[in-house]
Structure formats: structure tokens, C-alpha cells
Design a protein around this motif. Structure first.
Motif, PDB file in Angstrom:
ATOM      1  N   ILE A   1     127.773  56.995 -23.499  1.00  0.00           N
ATOM      2  CA  ILE A   1     127.118  55.501 -24.349  1.00  0.00           C
ATOM      3  C   ILE A   1     124.660  56.229 -23.767  1.00  0.00           C
ATOM      4  O   ILE A   1     124.909  57.097 -23.230  1.00  0.00           O
ATOM      5  CB  ILE A   1     127.031  54.179 -23.264  1.00  0.00           C
ATOM      6  CG1 ILE A   1     126.411  54.439 -21.744  1.00  0.00           C
ATOM      7  CG2 ILE A   1     128.376  54.242 -23.949  1.00  0.00           C
ATOM      8  CD1 ILE A   1     127.256  52.720 -21.208  1.00  0.00           C
ATOM      9  N   THR A   2     123.824  55.007 -23.939  1.00  0.00           N
ATOM     10  CA  THR A   2     122.529  55.461 -24.226  1.00  0.00           C
ATOM     11  C   THR A   2     122.628  54.175 -23.393  1.00  0.00           C
ATOM     12  O   THR A   2     122.605  52.781 -23.604  1.00  0.00           O
ATOM     13  CB  THR A   2     122.445  55.908 -25.195  1.00  0.00           C
ATOM     14  OG1 THR A   2     122.752  56.537 -26.059  1.00  0.00           O
ATOM     15  CG2 THR A   2     120.427  56.093 -25.554  1.00  0.00           C
ATOM     16  N   ILE A   3     121.209  54.497 -22.094  1.00  0.00           N
ATOM     17  CA  ILE A   3     120.919  53.762 -21.632  1.00  0.00           C
ATOM     18  C   ILE A   3     119.354  53.595 -21.163  1.00  0.00           C
ATOM     19  O   ILE A   3     118.869  54.854 -21.195  1.00  0.00           O
ATOM     20  CB  ILE A   3     121.246  53.045 -19.988  1.00  0.00           C
ATOM     21  CG1 ILE A   3     122.592  53.297 -19.638  1.00  0.00           C
ATOM     22  CG2 ILE A   3     120.585  52.615 -18.982  1.00  0.00           C
ATOM     23  CD1 ILE A   3     123.243  53.274 -19.000  1.00  0.00           C
ATOM     24  N   SER A   4     118.285  53.042 -21.111  1.00  0.00           N
ATOM     25  CA  SER A   4     117.173  53.118 -21.710  1.00  0.00           C
ATOM     26  C   SER A   4     116.538  52.914 -19.787  1.00  0.00           C
ATOM     27  O   SER A   4     116.593  51.989 -19.438  1.00  0.00           O
ATOM     28  CB  SER A   4     116.300  51.761 -22.451  1.00  0.00           C
ATOM     29  OG  SER A   4     115.041  51.915 -22.806  1.00  0.00           O
ATOM     30  N   GLU A   5     116.411  54.296 -19.700  1.00  0.00           N
ATOM     31  CA  GLU A   5     115.469  54.495 -18.784  1.00  0.00           C
ATOM     32  C   GLU A   5     113.636  54.368 -18.650  1.00  0.00           C
ATOM     33  O   GLU A   5     113.433  55.634 -19.156  1.00  0.00           O
ATOM     34  CB  GLU A   5     115.685  55.666 -17.868  1.00  0.00           C
ATOM     35  CG  GLU A   5     117.050  55.837 -17.201  1.00  0.00           C
ATOM     36  CD  GLU A   5     117.391  54.918 -15.969  1.00  0.00           C
ATOM     37  OE1 GLU A   5     115.895  55.274 -14.960  1.00  0.00           O
ATOM     38  OE2 GLU A   5     118.423  54.562 -15.403  1.00  0.00           O
ATOM     39  N   GLU A   6     113.087  53.039 -17.950  1.00  0.00           N
ATOM     40  CA  GLU A   6     112.022  53.248 -18.606  1.00  0.00           C
ATOM     41  C   GLU A   6     111.198  53.231 -20.070  1.00  0.00           C
ATOM     42  O   GLU A   6     110.572  53.412 -20.079  1.00  0.00           O
ATOM     43  CB  GLU A   6     111.372  53.901 -17.608  1.00  0.00           C
ATOM     44  CG  GLU A   6     111.537  53.290 -15.685  1.00  0.00           C
ATOM     45  CD  GLU A   6     110.612  54.425 -15.182  1.00  0.00           C
ATOM     46  OE1 GLU A   6     109.995  54.897 -15.358  1.00  0.00           O
ATOM     47  OE2 GLU A   6     110.941  54.409 -14.267  1.00  0.00           O
ATOM     48  N   GLY A   7     111.956  52.149 -20.816  1.00  0.00           N
ATOM     49  CA  GLY A   7     111.909  52.905 -22.537  1.00  0.00           C
ATOM     50  C   GLY A   7     112.029  53.775 -22.746  1.00  0.00           C
ATOM     51  O   GLY A   7     112.339  54.078 -24.149  1.00  0.00           O
ATOM     52  N   GLU A   8     112.592  54.936 -22.734  1.00  0.00           N
ATOM     53  CA  GLU A   8     113.151  55.679 -22.864  1.00  0.00           C
ATOM     54  C   GLU A   8     114.959  56.540 -23.348  1.00  0.00           C
ATOM     55  O   GLU A   8     115.254  55.844 -21.952  1.00  0.00           O
ATOM     56  CB  GLU A   8     112.978  56.960 -22.097  1.00  0.00           C
ATOM     57  CG  GLU A   8     111.235  57.337 -21.956  1.00  0.00           C
ATOM     58  CD  GLU A   8     110.788  57.968 -23.845  1.00  0.00           C
ATOM     59  OE1 GLU A   8     111.199  58.629 -24.246  1.00  0.00           O
ATOM     60  OE2 GLU A   8     109.752  57.344 -23.793  1.00  0.00           O
ATOM     61  N   PRO A   9     115.556  55.577 -24.215  1.00  0.00           N
ATOM     62  CA  PRO A   9     116.798  56.266 -24.057  1.00  0.00           C
ATOM     63  C   PRO A   9     117.410  57.771 -23.388  1.00  0.00           C
ATOM     64  O   PRO A   9     116.380  58.167 -23.668  1.00  0.00           O
ATOM     65  CB  PRO A   9     117.132  55.884 -25.589  1.00  0.00           C
ATOM     66  CG  PRO A   9     115.831  56.486 -26.160  1.00  0.00           C
ATOM     67  CD  PRO A   9     114.494  56.566 -25.607  1.00  0.00           C
ATOM     68  N   MET A  10     118.387  56.951 -22.657  1.00  0.00           N
ATOM     69  CA  MET A  10     119.019  58.432 -21.834  1.00  0.00           C
ATOM     70  C   MET A  10     120.687  58.407 -22.055  1.00  0.00           C
ATOM     71  O   MET A  10     121.152  57.385 -21.909  1.00  0.00           O
ATOM     72  CB  MET A  10     118.334  57.905 -20.093  1.00  0.00           C
ATOM     73  CG  MET A  10     116.695  58.190 -19.920  1.00  0.00           C
ATOM     74  SD  MET A  10     116.252  59.718 -19.794  1.00  0.00           S
ATOM     75  CE  MET A  10     116.805  60.191 -18.406  1.00  0.00           C
ATOM     76  N   PRO A  11     120.806  59.182 -22.703  1.00  0.00           N
ATOM     77  CA  PRO A  11     122.293  59.424 -22.470  1.00  0.00           C
ATOM     78  C   PRO A  11     123.231  59.981 -21.158  1.00  0.00           C
ATOM     79  O   PRO A  11     123.287  60.838 -20.158  1.00  0.00           O
ATOM     80  CB  PRO A  11     123.003  61.374 -23.244  1.00  0.00           C
ATOM     81  CG  PRO A  11     121.637  61.259 -22.561  1.00  0.00           C
ATOM     82  CD  PRO A  11     120.492  60.625 -22.627  1.00  0.00           C
ATOM     83  N   PHE A  12     124.467  58.995 -20.984  1.00  0.00           N
ATOM     84  CA  PHE A  12     125.387  59.071 -19.838  1.00  0.00           C
ATOM     85  C   PHE A  12     126.647  59.251 -20.987  1.00  0.00           C
ATOM     86  O   PHE A  12     126.970  58.844 -21.493  1.00  0.00           O
ATOM     87  CB  PHE A  12     125.105  57.536 -19.283  1.00  0.00           C
ATOM     88  CG  PHE A  12     123.752  57.557 -17.832  1.00  0.00           C
ATOM     89  CD1 PHE A  12     123.469  57.773 -16.793  1.00  0.00           C
ATOM     90  CD2 PHE A  12     122.497  56.865 -19.013  1.00  0.00           C
ATOM     91  CE1 PHE A  12     122.243  58.319 -17.144  1.00  0.00           C
ATOM     92  CE2 PHE A  12     121.502  57.235 -18.849  1.00  0.00           C
ATOM     93  CZ  PHE A  12     121.258  57.278 -17.436  1.00  0.00           C
ATOM     94  N   ARG A  13     127.481  60.230 -19.907  1.00  0.00           N
ATOM     95  CA  ARG A  13     128.874  60.307 -19.904  1.00  0.00           C
ATOM     96  C   ARG A  13     129.573  59.469 -18.767  1.00  0.00           C
ATOM     97  O   ARG A  13     129.576  59.469 -17.066  1.00  0.00           O
ATOM     98  CB  ARG A  13     129.143  61.736 -19.614  1.00  0.00           C
ATOM     99  CG  ARG A  13     130.204  62.234 -20.485  1.00  0.00           C
ATOM    100  CD  ARG A  13     130.702  63.829 -20.134  1.00  0.00           C
ATOM    101  NE  ARG A  13     130.192  64.425 -19.298  1.00  0.00           N
ATOM    102  CZ  ARG A  13     130.654  64.861 -17.858  1.00  0.00           C
ATOM    103  NH1 ARG A  13     132.061  64.634 -18.028  1.00  0.00           N
ATOM    104  NH2 ARG A  13     130.169  65.614 -16.399  1.00  0.00           N
ATOM    105  N   VAL A  14     130.842  58.903 -19.738  1.00  0.00           N
ATOM    106  CA  VAL A  14     132.009  58.317 -18.830  1.00  0.00           C
ATOM    107  C   VAL A  14     132.868  59.652 -17.991  1.00  0.00           C
ATOM    108  O   VAL A  14     132.933  60.152 -19.127  1.00  0.00           O
ATOM    109  CB  VAL A  14     132.649  57.066 -19.138  1.00  0.00           C
ATOM    110  CG1 VAL A  14     133.202  56.817 -18.408  1.00  0.00           C
ATOM    111  CG2 VAL A  14     131.978  56.202 -20.061  1.00  0.00           C
ATOM    112  N   VAL A  15     132.435  59.337 -16.634  1.00  0.00           N
ATOM    113  CA  VAL A  15     132.802  60.612 -15.941  1.00  0.00           C
ATOM    114  C   VAL A  15     134.467  60.005 -15.184  1.00  0.00           C
ATOM    115  O   VAL A  15     135.029  60.592 -14.970  1.00  0.00           O
ATOM    116  CB  VAL A  15     132.629  61.340 -14.827  1.00  0.00           C
ATOM    117  CG1 VAL A  15     130.961  62.181 -15.581  1.00  0.00           C
ATOM    118  CG2 VAL A  15     131.418  60.562 -14.135  1.00  0.00           C
ATOM    119  N   ALA A  16     134.585  58.711 -14.854  1.00  0.00           N
ATOM    120  CA  ALA A  16     135.730  58.353 -14.093  1.00  0.00           C
ATOM    121  C   ALA A  16     135.783  56.890 -14.529  1.00  0.00           C
ATOM    122  O   ALA A  16     134.525  56.182 -14.606  1.00  0.00           O
ATOM    123  CB  ALA A  16     135.560  58.304 -12.672  1.00  0.00           C
ATOM    124  N   SER A  17     137.060  56.312 -14.760  1.00  0.00           N
ATOM    125  CA  SER A  17     137.692  54.645 -14.794  1.00  0.00           C
ATOM    126  C   SER A  17     138.807  54.812 -14.221  1.00  0.00           C
ATOM    127  O   SER A  17     139.779  54.815 -15.096  1.00  0.00           O
ATOM    128  CB  SER A  17     137.529  54.644 -16.871  1.00  0.00           C
ATOM    129  OG  SER A  17     137.860  53.524 -16.747  1.00  0.00           O
TER     130      SER A  17
END
Length: 122
Positions: A101-117
Motif C-alpha cells: 500500500i502507499t501512504i503519504s509521508e509528509e506529502g510524499e507517497p511512500m510504499p509499504f509492504r504488509v509483513v504480518a496480519s
């Protein structure tokens, strides 16, 4: 539709070509069996939808998963919109290990991976 603990870690970026397990989020949210967010369940107990942001070199932050007035999902740590971190298309993404998923960090889109659920007991 259980409440679920989800761990997100920074995926590959220019600064972190291998990703980083020292940058990310621990999130509690209601998911269905396919890993999609269940808005109706979130609405019944919004305070349960917590997020813990951990970022190497910065103080940890604790906040909530919110639905903004623009009907977009975000992490919020204080009242008002100034600190909100928008999550791109969370309503359509799966929060299962291996997904991104992509989350905006201080206005910049950053990619994150789901590692656990992991499903939590209600």
C-alpha cells in the motif's frame, strides 16, 4: 469479520533499496476474510482502529485510522488535518502479507509492504 493486527514496513525506496523494518506502522483494523477493510465494522467502534508509527530516528506516534471528510482513509495523530497521513485507495487494497500500500509521508507517497496480519479476539 475480526479486528486484525497488521504490520506495515517500508518497502524498497531510493534511500532504502532493501526496504526497512525500522520504518513502518502497526495497525489494528477490521478486515474481512479477503483482507479488505470493513467500513461498517470500523464505524461501530472507531476508537479500536489504532495505529502506532515507528520511524528510526524519530519519536513514535500513536493515533487512529480515520475516514476524512473527503472520504479517504488516513492515519491521524492529533485533531485537525495537518498531521494526517493519507492512505491511497485503502478501500480497495488487501492488507495481507506480501501486499503493498502507499501512504503519504509528509506529502510524499511512500510504499509499504504488509509483513504480518493476525486476527485478534473480539
Amino acid at each position: 469479520m475480526p479486528w486484525t493486527h497488521i504490520r506495515l514496513e517500508l518497502a524498497r525506496t531510493e534511500e532504502h533499496p532493501d526496504g526497512s523494518n525500522a520504518h513502518g506502522y502497526d495497525l489494528v483494523a477490521p478486515l474481512d476474510e479477503t483482507g479488505h477493510l470493513v467500513e461498517d465494522k470500523w464505524r461501530t467502534d472507531k476508537k479500536k482502529a489504532r495505529v502506532h508509527r515507528f520511524w528510526e530516528g524519530e519519536a513514535d506516534e500513536v493515533g487512529q485510522l480515520i475516514l476524512t471528510r473527503h472520504r479517504t482513509w488516513a492515519f491521524s495523530y492529533a485533531p485537525g488535518e495537518d498531521d494526517d497521513e493519507p492512505i491511497f485507495h485503502l478501500e480497495t487494497h488487501k492488507l495481507k502479507p506480501g501486499e503493498y500500500i502507499t501512504i503519504s509521508e509528509e506529502g510524499e507517497p511512500m510504499p509499504f509492504r504488509v509483513v504480518a496480519s493476525k486476527a485478534l479476539s473480539d
